[in-house]
Design a protein around this motif. Sequence first.
Motif, PDB file in Angstrom:
ATOM      1  N   THR A 194       0.841  -1.194   0.000  1.00 28.19           N
ATOM      2  CA  THR A 194       0.000   0.000   0.000  1.00 28.19           C
ATOM      3  C   THR A 194       0.874   1.242   0.000  1.00 28.19           C
ATOM      4  O   THR A 194       2.102   1.168   0.082  1.00 28.19           O
ATOM      5  CB  THR A 194      -0.905   0.038   1.250  1.00 28.19           C
ATOM      6  N   THR A 223      -5.527   9.789   4.655  1.00 27.21           N
ATOM      7  CA  THR A 223      -5.856   8.384   4.850  1.00 27.21           C
ATOM      8  C   THR A 223      -5.044   7.872   6.030  1.00 27.21           C
ATOM      9  O   THR A 223      -3.833   8.083   6.085  1.00 27.21           O
ATOM     10  CB  THR A 223      -5.523   7.549   3.598  1.00 27.21           C
ATOM     11  N   GLU A 307     -10.770   8.763  -2.901  1.00 27.07           N
ATOM     12  CA  GLU A 307     -10.795   7.439  -3.523  1.00 27.07           C
ATOM     13  C   GLU A 307     -11.351   6.401  -2.542  1.00 27.07           C
ATOM     14  O   GLU A 307     -10.680   5.433  -2.174  1.00 27.07           O
ATOM     15  CB  GLU A 307      -9.389   7.041  -3.996  1.00 27.07           C
ATOM     16  N   GLN A 309     -13.636   3.963  -2.489  1.00 32.25           N
ATOM     17  CA  GLN A 309     -13.738   2.521  -2.766  1.00 32.25           C
ATOM     18  C   GLN A 309     -12.361   1.870  -2.797  1.00 32.25           C
ATOM     19  O   GLN A 309     -12.170   0.756  -2.304  1.00 32.25           O
ATOM     20  CB  GLN A 309     -14.468   2.292  -4.098  1.00 32.25           C
ATOM     21  N   LYS A 310     -11.393   2.574  -3.367  1.00 34.70           N
ATOM     22  CA  LYS A 310     -10.021   2.066  -3.377  1.00 34.70           C
ATOM     23  C   LYS A 310      -9.488   1.963  -1.950  1.00 34.70           C
ATOM     24  O   LYS A 310      -8.823   0.978  -1.587  1.00 34.70           O
ATOM     25  CB  LYS A 310      -9.131   2.976  -4.208  1.00 34.70           C
ATOM     26  N   SER A 311      -9.774   2.971  -1.141  1.00 38.17           N
ATOM     27  CA  SER A 311      -9.327   2.959   0.255  1.00 38.17           C
ATOM     28  C   SER A 311      -9.965   1.816   1.030  1.00 38.17           C
ATOM     29  O   SER A 311      -9.306   1.141   1.826  1.00 38.17           O
ATOM     30  CB  SER A 311      -9.667   4.293   0.932  1.00 38.17           C
ATOM     31  N   SER A 313     -11.026  -1.070  -0.177  1.00 41.53           N
ATOM     32  CA  SER A 313     -10.387  -2.317  -0.609  1.00 41.53           C
ATOM     33  C   SER A 313      -9.011  -2.464   0.036  1.00 41.53           C
ATOM     34  O   SER A 313      -8.627  -3.560   0.478  1.00 41.53           O
ATOM     35  CB  SER A 313     -10.244  -2.336  -2.131  1.00 41.53           C
ATOM     36  N   GLN A 314      -8.291  -1.345   0.134  1.00 34.83           N
ATOM     37  CA  GLN A 314      -6.966  -1.365   0.740  1.00 34.83           C
ATOM     38  C   GLN A 314      -7.048  -1.706   2.220  1.00 34.83           C
ATOM     39  O   GLN A 314      -6.282  -2.534   2.719  1.00 34.83           O
ATOM     40  CB  GLN A 314      -6.303   0.008   0.551  1.00 34.83           C
TER      41      GLN A 314
END
Length: 327
Positions: A194, A223, A307, A309-311, A313-314
């Motif tokens: 990540t 984040t 972001e 949705q990306k976050s 998933s991460q």
Amino acid sequence: MKKVIISLVLSFISLVSFSQELKIDNIKTKQHIQIKGTKYFIIPPDANYLISSQSNGIYNEKYENGISFTEMPMSYSNVLQMFTKDLPPKNGKLLVDKDLKINGFTAKLFKSNTAQNANTDDFDKVEDSDKTITWILLYGNKDFCIIISSSYKYSLDKILSKKTENSLTSFLYLKELDINPLDQLSFTIDVEKTSLKFATVLMQTGVAYTLDGKLPTQADKKTSYIVMVIPLGVEESKREERAIKNLGKLADNIRIDEKNEVIIDRLNGYEIVSYKVENQENKKLQYGVTLFEENKQYIIIGNSNHELQKSLSQFREITKTFKLKNK
């Protein structure tokens, strides 16, 4: 005139006596042991104190007594102010209050006698079985403060008082020592794939990651991923409710989208996915997982303002890598 001079001299002597501090210069000896993952060394009260597997410090099973260490990213003076406003303790007495200078760092040693579940404010009338002795050493400078504490039953004071004082004042902080701060944690987590960077260890039991490696983060894209350990068990029937509360205080503008049961490294828990909506253009992800042991909670909190949705998933991928050490 002579009386004025004498008065000034006496005032000066009184001032010097009042502000005098004990200077201690410790050197590392064979008796010193290192607290895992830290730059801290201490001589235990006796040979029965061993490195604890449950907390950041040392522990003696026979006396049910330990010495714990907490480092705060706050100035020594601010932490001292926080402590002294509650001294002497309620239903207790302040027994020791010493100003120290240990290896050039400012320090202060407290010993207090507190009463548990007492029905009277007259401390002398409290049963000895309801009394607890607590030692605290504050140590630091303008950048940080280390809190070293130890508590034991009042009945053990004759045995442990001098040993504990000698142990605390043997403390050694080797600031130039090269260490891996993650060694002190009871778990591992993998963020290698990540963009998150290690920020800090929290209270010697948890860890924080941010995009810029700073806490609080100074990046515009905010984040963070934080893991905390709370030594408090929760009944099975109340665990879902607790997982939601661990995410933070819910407000009208926070929407929970998902609640899922999870099992990670054989620990049962709950995953909560929520969003905080300030307006149509300002939406934040609040992700939380709480894993439960009988007497402990592992609380994972992920926050992001970009972001989403990306976050999410991460965060989920990182959480899957959570693993207890020595299990």
